[in-house]
Design a protein around this motif. Structure first.
Motif, PDB file in Angstrom:
ATOM      1  N   UNK A  17       0.817  -1.232   0.000  1.00  0.00           N
ATOM      2  CA  UNK A  17       0.000   0.000   0.000  1.00  0.00           C
ATOM      3  C   UNK A  17       0.844   1.272   0.000  1.00  0.00           C
ATOM      4  N   UNK A  18       1.921   1.297   0.759  1.00  0.00           N
ATOM      5  CA  UNK A  18       2.782   2.480   0.803  1.00  0.00           C
ATOM      6  C   UNK A  18       3.533   2.662  -0.508  1.00  0.00           C
ATOM      7  N   UNK A  19       3.870   1.561  -1.151  1.00  0.00           N
ATOM      8  CA  UNK A  19       4.557   1.645  -2.439  1.00  0.00           C
ATOM      9  C   UNK A  19       3.630   2.210  -3.511  1.00  0.00           C
ATOM     10  N   UNK A  20       2.391   1.757  -3.528  1.00  0.00           N
ATOM     11  CA  UNK A  20       1.433   2.222  -4.532  1.00  0.00           C
ATOM     12  C   UNK A  20       1.080   3.688  -4.350  1.00  0.00           C
ATOM     13  N   UNK A  21       1.100   4.152  -3.107  1.00  0.00           N
ATOM     14  CA  UNK A  21       0.747   5.548  -2.841  1.00  0.00           C
ATOM     15  C   UNK A  21       1.870   6.523  -3.184  1.00  0.00           C
ATOM     16  N   UNK A  22       3.048   5.987  -3.481  1.00  0.00           N
ATOM     17  CA  UNK A  22       4.182   6.856  -3.773  1.00  0.00           C
ATOM     18  C   UNK A  22       4.961   7.278  -2.556  1.00  0.00           C
ATOM     19  N   UNK A  23       4.609   6.711  -1.403  1.00  0.00           N
ATOM     20  CA  UNK A  23       5.278   7.086  -0.154  1.00  0.00           C
ATOM     21  C   UNK A  23       6.698   6.526  -0.082  1.00  0.00           C
ATOM     22  N   UNK A  24       6.915   5.396  -0.773  1.00  0.00           N
ATOM     23  CA  UNK A  24       8.206   4.721  -0.723  1.00  0.00           C
ATOM     24  C   UNK A  24       8.962   4.871  -2.034  1.00  0.00           C
ATOM     25  N   UNK A  25      10.270   4.688  -1.950  1.00  0.00           N
ATOM     26  CA  UNK A  25      11.128   4.702  -3.135  1.00  0.00           C
ATOM     27  C   UNK A  25      11.965   3.430  -3.149  1.00  0.00           C
ATOM     28  N   UNK A  26      12.173   2.898  -4.332  1.00  0.00           N
ATOM     29  CA  UNK A  26      13.115   1.795  -4.510  1.00  0.00           C
ATOM     30  C   UNK A  26      14.364   2.306  -5.215  1.00  0.00           C
ATOM     31  N   UNK A  27      15.471   1.693  -4.883  1.00  0.00           N
ATOM     32  CA  UNK A  27      16.680   1.970  -5.640  1.00  0.00           C
ATOM     33  C   UNK A  27      17.743   0.932  -5.378  1.00  0.00           C
ATOM     34  N   UNK A  28      18.620   0.744  -6.364  1.00  0.00           N
ATOM     35  CA  UNK A  28      19.871   0.066  -6.090  1.00  0.00           C
ATOM     36  C   UNK A  28      20.731   1.052  -5.304  1.00  0.00           C
ATOM     37  N   UNK A  29      21.908   0.635  -4.905  1.00  0.00           N
ATOM     38  CA  UNK A  29      22.699   1.450  -3.978  1.00  0.00           C
ATOM     39  C   UNK A  29      23.002   2.839  -4.530  1.00  0.00           C
ATOM     40  N   UNK A  30      23.238   2.930  -5.831  1.00  0.00           N
ATOM     41  CA  UNK A  30      23.504   4.250  -6.426  1.00  0.00           C
ATOM     42  C   UNK A  30      22.340   5.198  -6.209  1.00  0.00           C
ATOM     43  N   UNK A  31      21.118   4.692  -6.368  1.00  0.00           N
ATOM     44  CA  UNK A  31      19.927   5.533  -6.194  1.00  0.00           C
ATOM     45  C   UNK A  31      19.821   6.053  -4.770  1.00  0.00           C
ATOM     46  N   UNK A  32      20.087   5.158  -3.812  1.00  0.00           N
ATOM     47  CA  UNK A  32      19.993   5.589  -2.421  1.00  0.00           C
ATOM     48  C   UNK A  32      21.062   6.622  -2.089  1.00  0.00           C
ATOM     49  N   UNK A  33      22.273   6.412  -2.606  1.00  0.00           N
ATOM     50  CA  UNK A  33      23.334   7.400  -2.362  1.00  0.00           C
ATOM     51  C   UNK A  33      22.999   8.739  -3.009  1.00  0.00           C
ATOM     52  N   UNK A  34      22.463   8.719  -4.235  1.00  0.00           N
ATOM     53  CA  UNK A  34      22.058   9.962  -4.892  1.00  0.00           C
ATOM     54  C   UNK A  34      21.006  10.697  -4.058  1.00  0.00           C
ATOM     55  N   UNK A  35      20.036   9.955  -3.534  1.00  0.00           N
ATOM     56  CA  UNK A  35      18.989  10.552  -2.719  1.00  0.00           C
ATOM     57  C   UNK A  35      19.588  11.230  -1.491  1.00  0.00           C
ATOM     58  N   UNK A  36      20.520  10.536  -0.825  1.00  0.00           N
ATOM     59  CA  UNK A  36      21.123  11.096   0.382  1.00  0.00           C
ATOM     60  C   UNK A  36      22.101  12.226   0.048  1.00  0.00           C
ATOM     61  N   UNK A  37      22.861  12.086  -1.031  1.00  0.00           N
ATOM     62  CA  UNK A  37      23.806  13.137  -1.421  1.00  0.00           C
ATOM     63  C   UNK A  37      23.113  14.445  -1.767  1.00  0.00           C
ATOM     64  N   UNK A  38      21.904  14.351  -2.321  1.00  0.00           N
ATOM     65  CA  UNK A  38      21.182  15.546  -2.755  1.00  0.00           C
ATOM     66  C   UNK A  38      20.128  16.004  -1.751  1.00  0.00           C
ATOM     67  N   UNK A  39      20.200  15.478  -0.535  1.00  0.00           N
ATOM     68  CA  UNK A  39      19.237  15.874   0.475  1.00  0.00           C
ATOM     69  C   UNK A  39      17.814  15.500   0.136  1.00  0.00           C
ATOM     70  N   UNK A  40      17.638  14.391  -0.582  1.00  0.00           N
ATOM     71  CA  UNK A  40      16.314  13.903  -0.942  1.00  0.00           C
ATOM     72  C   UNK A  40      15.720  14.528  -2.186  1.00  0.00           C
ATOM     73  N   UNK A  41      16.514  15.316  -2.912  1.00  0.00           N
ATOM     74  CA  UNK A  41      15.971  16.012  -4.091  1.00  0.00           C
ATOM     75  C   UNK A  41      15.921  15.126  -5.342  1.00  0.00           C
ATOM     76  N   UNK A  42      16.743  14.082  -5.387  1.00  0.00           N
ATOM     77  CA  UNK A  42      16.877  13.302  -6.619  1.00  0.00           C
ATOM     78  C   UNK A  42      16.606  11.828  -6.347  1.00  0.00           C
TER      79      UNK A  42
END
Length: 386
Positions: A153-178
């Motif tokens: 349910x949280x995934x369908x609502x857009x509340x969650x994000x999936x990523x391989x490790x690069x995606x998670x690092x990008x998210x954290x490096x950009x303060x959640x912007x990317x």
């Protein structure tokens, strides 16, 4: 202290994170390293804490800057390479993982792969993605997390994000912007159409994965975003390159022409050949994206063996035969040969060309005369023989 423009490269691997700082001539100025903790909660299961992965990157950045007495204000760009297939789900609002990261070596989704095969989907996924239905890849890991952790349910609502490790690092490096990935990492998920380089609903549907969960796919060389709120780094540094680790090794070792090939020994071992613009399919090998430059895809064929250096780590951490990884060379050299002992490094199943997730590791040929040195030598030879 330098005032030259610097390049900071992040390599987030299975056993640790390495950060290397280069000058404008690509000479190495300094490096930092921080280990990460890996858990094995059940036979065949391998998992990590995504927060620990991020913390290790922050530590390695600080160490690299301190070692080289470098000013973070001089960093002109950041590049990221990463362990591939390892799958992370996190809360878009907090940036915190909602489940343990399932590592690429993990075998827990073997049953899901068998179910997809029983539905006659093995050939469809192979033709569409260049991959095989094996627990190695991210798609079945995502399905497992969504179902077992009751996160759909949280995934369908857009509340969650999936990523391989690069995606998670990008998210954290950009303060959640990317929330983004590159084509090489996307090609390891079972969810990207290999020829078109895009997420494919026909691949998502059998796994029950909502598209709202997925990152945007960009070229490997791309302005992904800029740093924000990263400990030890100023805001505004552009992140301009992302590649999966084996593709980065292929490019970095100069295998940029069709027919060029490299073999990397790390946690596992990976033989990769540049096949240019062709998309050949092989039942025993993988076809994957080598890189995406300016929207133009170059492809590679890969043979993946899951355990190489990981077997050395196993001798150290689980069996206690050595105190450090470097000691294995001395121990193996203490005997002229393996004494008839053979090692099958199937500690997390067998990869190419067998693709047998149910396979298990084996020492064969043990006698009363077998010594620790024979075991060490057999482990090294077993890794090379794959």
């Amino acid at each position: 202290m330098t005032t030259r423009p610097l390049i900071l490269a992040i390599d987030q691997g299975t056993t640790g994170s390495t950060v290397v700082v280069f000058d404008e001539h690509f000479s190495v100025l300094s490096r930092g390293y921080a280990e990460v903790h890996t858990r094995y909660p059940q036979p065949g299961w391998v998992e990590q804490d995504a927060t620990d992965l991020w913390d290790s990157v922050v530590k390695a950045i600080a160490q690299a800057l301190q070692q080289g007495e470098l000013d973070a204000m001089d960093i002109a760009a950041i590049g990221v390479t990463n362990q591939r297939e390892t799958s992370i789900l996190w809360d878009r609002g907090t940036g915190l993982p909602v489940a343990d990261a399932i590592v690429w070596q993990c075998r827990r989704t073997e049953g899901i792969c068998q179910e997809l095969k029983s539905q006659g989907l093995a050939d469809f996924y192979h033709r569409s993605t260049g991959l095989v239905l094996d627990p190695y890849f991210s798609g079945t890991k995502i399905h497992w997390m969504l179902e077992k952790q009751h996160l759909m349910p949280r995934a369908r609502s857009g509340e969650l994000a999936f990523g391989t490790v690069d995606s998670y690092l990008l998210f954290r490096l950009t303060g959640g912007a990317v929330h983004a990935t590159d084509s090489t990492n996307a090609s390891r998920t079972l969810l990207m159409n290999l020829r078109f380089g895009k997420w494919d609903d026909a691949l998502l549907e059998p796994l029950g994965i909502p598209r709202a969960l997925l990152p945007e796919i960009h070229p490997s060389c791309h302005h992904y975003g800029v740093t924000k709120g990263v400990p030890g780094l100023p805001d505004g540094i552009p992140i301009t390159g992302v590649l999966g680790d084996q593709q980065a090794a292929l490019f970095g070792q100069g295998a940029i022409a069709e027919g060029d090939m490299k073999c990397t020994y790390g946690t596992g071992s990976f033989l990769v050949i540049n096949v240019g613009k062709r998309v050949p399919l092989s039942s025993g090998l993988l076809t994957t994206v080598a890189w995406n430059l300016g929207g133009e895809l170059t492809y590679a064929v890969e043979g993946s063996a899951f355990v190489a250096g990981a077997a050395v780590q196993w001798l150290r951490d689980q069996l206690g035969l050595i105190r450090s990884a470097a000691e294995i060379e001395t121990l193996a050299s203490s005997v002229p040969d393996s004494g008839g002992v053979f090692f099958v490094p199937a500690l997390t199943g067998l990869g190419a060309p067998h693709w047998k997730p149910e396979a298990r590791g084996l020492f064969w040929g043990l006698t009363r005369g077998t010594q620790k040195g024979h075991l060490a030598r057999a482990v090294l030879e077993g890794g090379a023989s794959q």
